[in-house]
Enzyme design. Structure first.
Site, PDB file in Angstrom:
ATOM      1  CG  ASN A   1      55.744 -46.059  77.020  1.00 15.47           C
ATOM      2  OD1 ASN A   1      54.709 -45.441  76.751  1.00 15.47           O
ATOM      3  ND2 ASN A   1      55.741 -47.170  77.741  1.00 15.47           N
TER       4      ASN A   1
ATOM      5  CG  HIS B   1      55.901 -47.003  83.657  1.00 15.58           C
ATOM      6  ND1 HIS B   1      55.046 -48.012  83.265  1.00 15.58           N
ATOM      7  CD2 HIS B   1      56.276 -47.301  84.929  1.00 15.58           C
ATOM      8  CE1 HIS B   1      54.922 -48.878  84.261  1.00 15.58           C
ATOM      9  NE2 HIS B   1      55.660 -48.467  85.273  1.00 15.58           N
TER      10      HIS B   1
ATOM     11  CB  SER C   1      59.632 -42.545  84.503  1.00 12.06           C
ATOM     12  OG  SER C   1      59.722 -42.622  85.911  1.00 12.06           O
TER      13      SER C   1
ATOM     14  CG  ASP D   1      57.413 -50.218  81.743  1.00 13.54           C
ATOM     15  OD1 ASP D   1      57.098 -49.580  80.718  1.00 13.54           O
ATOM     16  OD2 ASP D   1      56.589 -50.852  82.421  1.00 13.54           O
TER      17      ASP D   1
END
Length: 321
Positions: free
Chosen positions: A109, A111, A138, A147
């Site tokens: 992912n 972020h 990030s 996260d």
């Protein structure tokens, strides 16, 4: 040319990071290809872009479905597309723990903050309010903690004196488009990277009691038992003696076990040209899906075969508890 990793990109909206991933994948040296773009929003603009690029798409609204049922449907589409990794790009869904667990180490992912700072929402406003000199973005592995997975790459973006959340978000988005394709490419290539593979073997080997690293015959070797009387229990071999393999070499119980391993699982094990005559087996590391827990178990077993009795007795006592 090496086979490219297949990724599925999950989106909920415009899909600008997805587009960056797609166009980067068209570069000749890209180690990945986008096999599927999927969304929980059938009206997501990114789906149209993917279709125009000839990429398979899948859309399923989540309304009226349990989280687990929707995750299962998305996952089924990912598997049908033959994807090995899931890359989240503006996918506005909290994923079920079971789904995340099944893709542990294979789901990424991005972020919009310099993690571990500002997990969750409103990251730009929070960074500005805190008086930070930089915001940023990030790329991280996805875990059940929001996260909270391992950070793979970051780019810092300066916060100007008259910054607003909207202006900072605009520049961070530009950084995301540079960072995400590179981070994905680096991550899916880890199994081909000798330095990354050596780092993993080194961490496992040196975590065992009284071990040290010393080069032997041009290869990193790992010993147990001290500076003067230490014995080697593992080597790292990077395509030595004409072998195509990057491997961890460990002790077996003898030639019968070595040959049984090589014959039974030739995709995992091989007989090293130099060490095989002494009953050492090579565990092939430059392949997708290496079971690193199994590598760790082999290293411990090989360590036990080389370690002095005083150390193995201590280990046996520790294992009893």
């Amino acid at each position: 040319m090496a086979e490219k990793a297949r990724i599925a990109v999950l989106i909920s909206g415009a899909g600008t990071n997805m587009a960056a991933l797609v166009y980067a994948s068209r570069m000749a040296d890209s180690p990945y290809e986008v096999a599927l773009v999927a969304s929980n929003n059938p009206d997501a603009a990114g789906l149209a872009l993917a279709q125009a690029e000839g990429i398979a798409t899948f859309a399923l609204p989540h309304k009226g479905m349990t989280r687990e049922a929707h995750d299962a449907a998305m996952e089924a589409a990912v598997i049908e597309a033959g994807a090995e990794y899931i890359v989240l790009a503006g996918y506005m869904r909290i994923l079920s723990d079971a789904f995340v667990a099944r893709w542990e180490g294979r789901m990424l992912n991005i972020h919009p903050s310099l993690l571990p700072l500002y997990k969750g929402l409103d990251t730009h406003a929070r960074a500005i309010a805190a008086g930070d000199s930089h915001g940023g973005t990030s790329v991280h592995l996805v875990t059940p903690e929001l996260d909270g997975g391992e950070v793979l790459a970051q780019i810092a973006v300066p916060i100007t004196p008259d910054e607003t959340p909207a202006s900072l978000a605009e520049r961070v988005k530009l950084a995301e488009h540079q960072l995400y394709p590179r981070a994905v490419a680096d991550y899916v290539s880890r199994w081909r990277d000798p330095a990354a593979l050596l780092a993993r073997v080194r961490a496992l080997a040196l975590a065992l009691p009284e071990t040290d690293e010393r080069e032997s015959h041009g290869s990193p070797g790992f010993r147990v038992g001290g500076e003067k009387s230490g014995k080697y229990f593992a080597y790292f071999a990077d395509q030595h003696h004409g072998s195509p393999h990057i491997a961890c070499l460990v002790r077996t119980g003898g030639m019968d076990e070595l040959l049984s391993l090589v014959e039974g699982q030739p995709e995992v094990y091989f007989k090293p040209a130099y060490y095989g005559a002494s009953g050492w087996v090579g565990i092939i590391l430059n392949r997708p899906g290496v079971d690193w827990d199994a590598v760790g178990e082999w290293l411990e077993r090989s360590w036990r075969g080389a370690a002095p009795k005083r150390l193995t007795r201590l280990m046996d006592v520790a294992d009893a508890f």
